[in-house]
Design a protein around this motif. Structure first.
Motif, PDB file in Angstrom:
ATOM      1  N   ILE A 285       0.826  -1.196   0.000  1.00 25.73           N
ATOM      2  CA  ILE A 285       0.000   0.000   0.000  1.00 25.73           C
ATOM      3  C   ILE A 285       0.866   1.253   0.000  1.00 25.73           C
ATOM      4  O   ILE A 285       0.595   2.228  -0.716  1.00 25.73           O
ATOM      5  CB  ILE A 285      -0.937   0.007   1.222  1.00 25.73           C
ATOM      6  CG1 ILE A 285      -1.864  -1.218   1.191  1.00 25.73           C
ATOM      7  CG2 ILE A 285      -1.753   1.289   1.279  1.00 25.73           C
ATOM      8  CD1 ILE A 285      -2.829  -1.238   0.041  1.00 25.73           C
ATOM      9  N   ILE A 286       1.927   1.238   0.792  1.00 30.26           N
ATOM     10  CA  ILE A 286       2.772   2.419   0.932  1.00 30.26           C
ATOM     11  C   ILE A 286       3.480   2.751  -0.373  1.00 30.26           C
ATOM     12  O   ILE A 286       3.702   3.923  -0.697  1.00 30.26           O
ATOM     13  CB  ILE A 286       3.782   2.204   2.077  1.00 30.26           C
ATOM     14  CG1 ILE A 286       3.026   2.084   3.408  1.00 30.26           C
ATOM     15  CG2 ILE A 286       4.802   3.331   2.149  1.00 30.26           C
ATOM     16  CD1 ILE A 286       3.887   1.739   4.587  1.00 30.26           C
ATOM     17  N   VAL A 287       3.807   1.729  -1.173  1.00 32.17           N
ATOM     18  CA  VAL A 287       4.456   1.978  -2.460  1.00 32.17           C
ATOM     19  C   VAL A 287       3.592   2.869  -3.344  1.00 32.17           C
ATOM     20  O   VAL A 287       4.094   3.750  -4.053  1.00 32.17           O
ATOM     21  CB  VAL A 287       4.750   0.633  -3.166  1.00 32.17           C
ATOM     22  CG1 VAL A 287       5.040   0.850  -4.632  1.00 32.17           C
ATOM     23  CG2 VAL A 287       5.947  -0.042  -2.517  1.00 32.17           C
ATOM     24  N   LEU A 288       2.277   2.681  -3.288  1.00 24.81           N
ATOM     25  CA  LEU A 288       1.382   3.461  -4.135  1.00 24.81           C
ATOM     26  C   LEU A 288       1.323   4.924  -3.740  1.00 24.81           C
ATOM     27  O   LEU A 288       0.812   5.757  -4.494  1.00 24.81           O
ATOM     28  CB  LEU A 288      -0.027   2.855  -4.100  1.00 24.81           C
ATOM     29  CG  LEU A 288      -0.156   1.421  -4.640  1.00 24.81           C
ATOM     30  CD1 LEU A 288      -1.596   0.958  -4.577  1.00 24.81           C
ATOM     31  CD2 LEU A 288       0.370   1.330  -6.063  1.00 24.81           C
ATOM     32  N   GLN A 289       1.830   5.270  -2.536  1.00 22.05           N
ATOM     33  CA  GLN A 289       1.866   6.663  -2.112  1.00 22.05           C
ATOM     34  C   GLN A 289       2.817   7.479  -2.984  1.00 22.05           C
ATOM     35  O   GLN A 289       2.765   8.715  -2.964  1.00 22.05           O
ATOM     36  CB  GLN A 289       2.314   6.750  -0.644  1.00 22.05           C
ATOM     37  CG  GLN A 289       1.441   5.993   0.336  1.00 22.05           C
ATOM     38  CD  GLN A 289       0.167   6.736   0.682  1.00 22.05           C
ATOM     39  OE1 GLN A 289       0.071   7.922   0.473  1.00 22.05           O
ATOM     40  NE2 GLN A 289      -0.805   6.031   1.209  1.00 22.05           N
ATOM     41  N   ALA A 290       3.674   6.799  -3.740  1.00 11.17           N
ATOM     42  CA  ALA A 290       4.650   7.507  -4.567  1.00 11.17           C
ATOM     43  C   ALA A 290       3.990   8.366  -5.640  1.00 11.17           C
ATOM     44  O   ALA A 290       4.617   9.290  -6.165  1.00 11.17           O
ATOM     45  CB  ALA A 290       5.601   6.505  -5.230  1.00 11.17           C
ATOM     46  N   PHE A 291       2.729   8.087  -5.959  1.00  8.90           N
ATOM     47  CA  PHE A 291       2.036   8.814  -7.024  1.00  8.90           C
ATOM     48  C   PHE A 291       1.235   9.990  -6.487  1.00  8.90           C
ATOM     49  O   PHE A 291       0.501  10.635  -7.233  1.00  8.90           O
ATOM     50  CB  PHE A 291       1.132   7.860  -7.799  1.00  8.90           C
ATOM     51  CG  PHE A 291       1.893   6.777  -8.506  1.00  8.90           C
ATOM     52  CD1 PHE A 291       2.387   6.965  -9.785  1.00  8.90           C
ATOM     53  CD2 PHE A 291       2.151   5.567  -7.881  1.00  8.90           C
ATOM     54  CE1 PHE A 291       3.105   5.973 -10.430  1.00  8.90           C
ATOM     55  CE2 PHE A 291       2.866   4.562  -8.523  1.00  8.90           C
ATOM     56  CZ  PHE A 291       3.351   4.771  -9.799  1.00  8.90           C
ATOM     57  N   GLY A 292       1.356  10.267  -5.183  1.00  7.02           N
ATOM     58  CA  GLY A 292       0.697  11.433  -4.620  1.00  7.02           C
ATOM     59  C   GLY A 292      -0.758  11.194  -4.291  1.00  7.02           C
ATOM     60  O   GLY A 292      -1.254  10.063  -4.275  1.00  7.02           O
ATOM     61  N   SER A 293      -1.468  12.293  -4.031  1.00  3.27           N
ATOM     62  CA  SER A 293      -2.879  12.204  -3.659  1.00  3.27           C
ATOM     63  C   SER A 293      -3.746  11.769  -4.829  1.00  3.27           C
ATOM     64  O   SER A 293      -4.728  11.056  -4.656  1.00  3.27           O
ATOM     65  CB  SER A 293      -3.361  13.557  -3.128  1.00  3.27           C
ATOM     66  OG  SER A 293      -2.652  13.915  -1.972  1.00  3.27           O
ATOM     67  N   LEU A 503      -4.450  -4.721  -4.468  1.00  7.31           N
ATOM     68  CA  LEU A 503      -5.879  -4.413  -4.492  1.00  7.31           C
ATOM     69  C   LEU A 503      -6.626  -5.163  -3.398  1.00  7.31           C
ATOM     70  O   LEU A 503      -7.482  -4.592  -2.703  1.00  7.31           O
ATOM     71  CB  LEU A 503      -6.457  -4.758  -5.863  1.00  7.31           C
ATOM     72  CG  LEU A 503      -7.968  -4.567  -6.037  1.00  7.31           C
ATOM     73  CD1 LEU A 503      -8.360  -3.111  -5.791  1.00  7.31           C
ATOM     74  CD2 LEU A 503      -8.400  -5.006  -7.430  1.00  7.31           C
ATOM     75  N   LEU A 504      -6.306  -6.432  -3.206  1.00  5.71           N
ATOM     76  CA  LEU A 504      -6.967  -7.222  -2.161  1.00  5.71           C
ATOM     77  C   LEU A 504      -6.644  -6.663  -0.774  1.00  5.71           C
ATOM     78  O   LEU A 504      -7.537  -6.567   0.083  1.00  5.71           O
ATOM     79  CB  LEU A 504      -6.535  -8.683  -2.268  1.00  5.71           C
ATOM     80  CG  LEU A 504      -6.978  -9.438  -3.530  1.00  5.71           C
ATOM     81  CD1 LEU A 504      -6.398 -10.850  -3.546  1.00  5.71           C
ATOM     82  CD2 LEU A 504      -8.503  -9.489  -3.609  1.00  5.71           C
ATOM     83  N   ILE A 505      -5.381  -6.310  -0.555  1.00 11.79           N
ATOM     84  CA  ILE A 505      -4.995  -5.719   0.733  1.00 11.79           C
ATOM     85  C   ILE A 505      -5.717  -4.391   0.934  1.00 11.79           C
ATOM     86  O   ILE A 505      -6.207  -4.077   2.034  1.00 11.79           O
ATOM     87  CB  ILE A 505      -3.476  -5.516   0.808  1.00 11.79           C
ATOM     88  CG1 ILE A 505      -2.745  -6.866   0.701  1.00 11.79           C
ATOM     89  CG2 ILE A 505      -3.093  -4.809   2.105  1.00 11.79           C
ATOM     90  CD1 ILE A 505      -3.069  -7.821   1.815  1.00 11.79           C
ATOM     91  N   GLY A 506      -5.818  -3.605  -0.136  1.00  9.02           N
ATOM     92  CA  GLY A 506      -6.502  -2.318  -0.040  1.00  9.02           C
ATOM     93  C   GLY A 506      -7.975  -2.470   0.288  1.00  9.02           C
ATOM     94  O   GLY A 506      -8.524  -1.693   1.077  1.00  9.02           O
ATOM     95  N   VAL A 507      -8.630  -3.459  -0.310  1.00  6.43           N
ATOM     96  CA  VAL A 507     -10.052  -3.706  -0.015  1.00  6.43           C
ATOM     97  C   VAL A 507     -10.218  -4.090   1.451  1.00  6.43           C
ATOM     98  O   VAL A 507     -11.147  -3.618   2.134  1.00  6.43           O
ATOM     99  CB  VAL A 507     -10.606  -4.810  -0.934  1.00  6.43           C
ATOM    100  CG1 VAL A 507     -12.008  -5.232  -0.491  1.00  6.43           C
ATOM    101  CG2 VAL A 507     -10.628  -4.327  -2.379  1.00  6.43           C
TER     102      VAL A 507
END
Length: 596
Positions: A285-293, A503-507
């Motif tokens: 999940i934290i990796v996806l923070q690289a793309f900002g808000s 995606l599964l972790i995010g859900v």
């Protein structure tokens, strides 16, 4: 598949904005992407599964970074840099998926509604730190009767009775409050007590917080009126980011002298196997923070690069630079967290209630330093600048994409800018209420979950629909370097597997967050985050209806790239030679003449 122009497909031709400008320095793009890592709700919404991992828990981050973060950064950068347009018009590469650009617009605007709270809180503490005595210090804070804080815990012990489902299983725990957290709660009458121990309170708007919100949006409006040009905006971002990181390092050094801070650093860098296991879960999940808000920020920011910019090396620099930002804030968090750990008694029945340690609890720690007013101003100025950087960068990509896609709006840039900012300022007042402050993290996690879906669709659009060979040819032409086939293999087959896992972790995490959130926040998430996803297939069907022929013919024509070529004349001519006249219809030259 042949290359079509918009004339052939019956759609409005794309007319590039040749006056949109470029970065003053090539490194401004890197700095702008570094600024995306200052999205500090990472340290709020993920508190329960991230803060106790430490440096060793971040090791899986580097694996994910190599497998799908950097490759996806390359794709985002490729689409923006090749097309010289924002995250809507860049989907000329496959118009069927252009709805993703509009969904990215909705996600960006939705995130801006609640993100203002991260600028409001620092501004509150900055303004009140101008008082001779800090109102959240032990000298200035007056707690309610029978409330135990870190200031009076040695004088009185207030016992809070907790019980499990088994009524016979009852134990007592001393809840020790942090004055700065209680001070922030005093802005709401309903939050003065422990609201989470009972029913959710009614809605309450804090006019003081709403006033600070107006101040924040006024500052942002001033920035866009004064620094609207790309070169000026990039220069402003560069200095703001460097100043923010410099202040962060200063605070980091000072916090090392807090009681328990060195224990926090030791705990952060200590190798632990459980950290590795936890990191494998949460780092997805934290990796996806690289793309900002928002989702398309990197795509829009890269559109201001020169055409031959080496996005391969830049993507690695950005990924490692953002990791450094996470580590620095992680160190600050661990030191502050262990500072409050030193205040616990040896008994397991004592619990120090540390909330939003980076934003709220930190103020009480700062009040114990020499010259506390000065250190409070320095620390919260750093947080304020970080939040404003994230917001103005996100807004910059939104305005860029709007003006690139809608030619008519280019003549009214200032009016559109002010209008959008006024709308956001008004709509964001909901997040100045007690429910907005308490439950905004649910909306943030929903957006991160949707990012995984968007990345999967992007891989489908570029590497499968547009095609592996065409993508490889275009990126090699753009950067002037070979692009290995094994990298494309990772993007086509390996990265999607990790994105599905993400995606599964995010859900799972999002559903847990909504379990503690209000029903209104669920409805807001549906309206602002989930419902816009329906626009992706809806827009694809709309594009198909504009074409002629059977279903398969309509679908193929909707997926063909339209006006997909570099906007600069010299680059476009070279690209036509590389592609070959057999793959380009003669109308391409008609568009070239008209645009110029």
């Amino acid at each position: 598949m042949v290359y079509e122009t918009s004339y052939e497909s019956g759609r409005r031709p794309f007319k590039p904005d040749l006056a949109r400008g470029k970065w003053e320095k090539p490194t401004d793009y890197i700095y702008a992407c570094f600024g995306l890592a200052l999205k500090l709700d990472l340290f709020i919404v993920s508190y329960w599964f991230y803060f106790d991992m430490g440096l060793f828990g971040m090791l899986p981050y580097y694996i994910y970074m190599a497998i799908y973060l950097v490759p996806i950064l390359v794709i985002h950068s490729f689409m923006g840099q090749f097309s010289s347009s924002g995250f809507i018009s860049a989907f000329r590469v496959s118009p069927f998926f252009k709805g993703m650009g509009y969904v990215s617009l909705a996600l960006s605007l939705a995130s801006l509604l609640f993100y203002g709270i991260f600028a409001i809180v620092p501004l509150i503490f900055i303004m009140h730190s101008l008082r001779p005595t800090l109102p959240w210090s032990c000298e200035g804070f007056k707690p309610e009767e029978n409330v135990t804080t870190i200031c009076n815990m040695t004088d009185t012990q207030v016992q809070t009775v907790l019980s499990s489902e088994n009524e016979s299983d009852i134990f007592e725990m001393t809840v020790v409050h942090v004055p700065s957290v209680l001070y922030f709660r005093q802005h709401y009458e309903t939050l003065r007590s422990d609201f989470y121990m009972g029913e959710r309170p009614d809605y309450e708007l804090s006019w003081q917080i709403a006033g600070f919100s107006v101040v924040i949006w006024s500052i942002i409006t001033f920035i866009f009126l004064k620094f609207s040009e790309t070169a000026k905006f990039g220069k402003l971002l560069r200095y703001m980011i460097l100043s923010t990181l410099a202040l962060l390092l200063v605070c980091l050094v000072r916090f090392m002298f807090l009681p328990g801070a060195l224990d926090g650093i030791t705990h952060y860098v200590k190798p632990r196997m459980d950290s590795m296991v936890d990191g494998g879960l949460s780092m997805t999940i934290i990796v996806l923070q690289a793309f900002g808000s928002g989702w398309g920020s990197v795509m829009a920011l890269s559109s201001f690069n020169n055409f031959k910019t080496n996005i391969m090396s830049y993507s690695w620099i950005i990924a490692f630079g953002q990791t450094l930002v996470y580590i620095l804030f992680g160190l600050v968090t661990f030191m502050l967290d262990h500072y409050f750990e030193t205040m616990k008694s040896n008994s397991f029945s004592t619990y120090v209630e540390v909330n939003w340690v980076v934003y709220l609890s930190s103020a009480s720690a700062l009040s114990t330093l020499e010259v506390p007013n000065l250190w409070t101003i320095i620390y919260y100025t750093m947080l304020l600048m970080a939040s404003i950087i994230v917001m103005i960068t996100q807004l910059f990509t939104v305005f860029t994409s709007l003006f690139d896609e809608f030619e008519l709006l280019r003549n009214y840039k200032q009016q559109v800018t002010v209008g959008v900012l006024c709308f956001l300022a008004s709509a964001s007042l909901f997040f100045c209420t007690n429910h907005g402050v308490m439950y905004f993290s649910a909306l943030s996690l929903d957006a991160i979950m949707i990012h995984s879906v968007m990345h999967l669709l992007l891989l489908l659009a570029v590497l499968w629909v547009y095609g592996r060979e065409r993508f490889q040819r275009d990126i090699e032409f753009m950067i002037g370097q070979p692009f290995a086939s094994w990298k494309i293999f990772i993007l086509r087959f390996i990265a999607p597997l990790f994105l599905l896992y993400t995606l599964l972790i995010g859900v799972f995490i999002s559903s847990m967050e909504h379990a503690f959130s209000s029903s209104v926040m669920l409805h807001i998430s549906l309206i602002l985050v989930l419902v816009p996803m329906l626009f992706i297939p809806g827009y694809g069907v709309f594009i198909m209806c504009q074409n002629t022929g059977g279903f398969c013919d309509r679908f193929r024509r909707a997926c063909r790239p339209n006006d997909w070529y570099p906007t600069e004349m010299e680059d476009r001519q070279q690209y036509e030679e590389v592609v070959g006249n057999a793959d380009i219809t003669h109308q391409l030259y008609e568009v070239t003449e008209e645009v110029n």
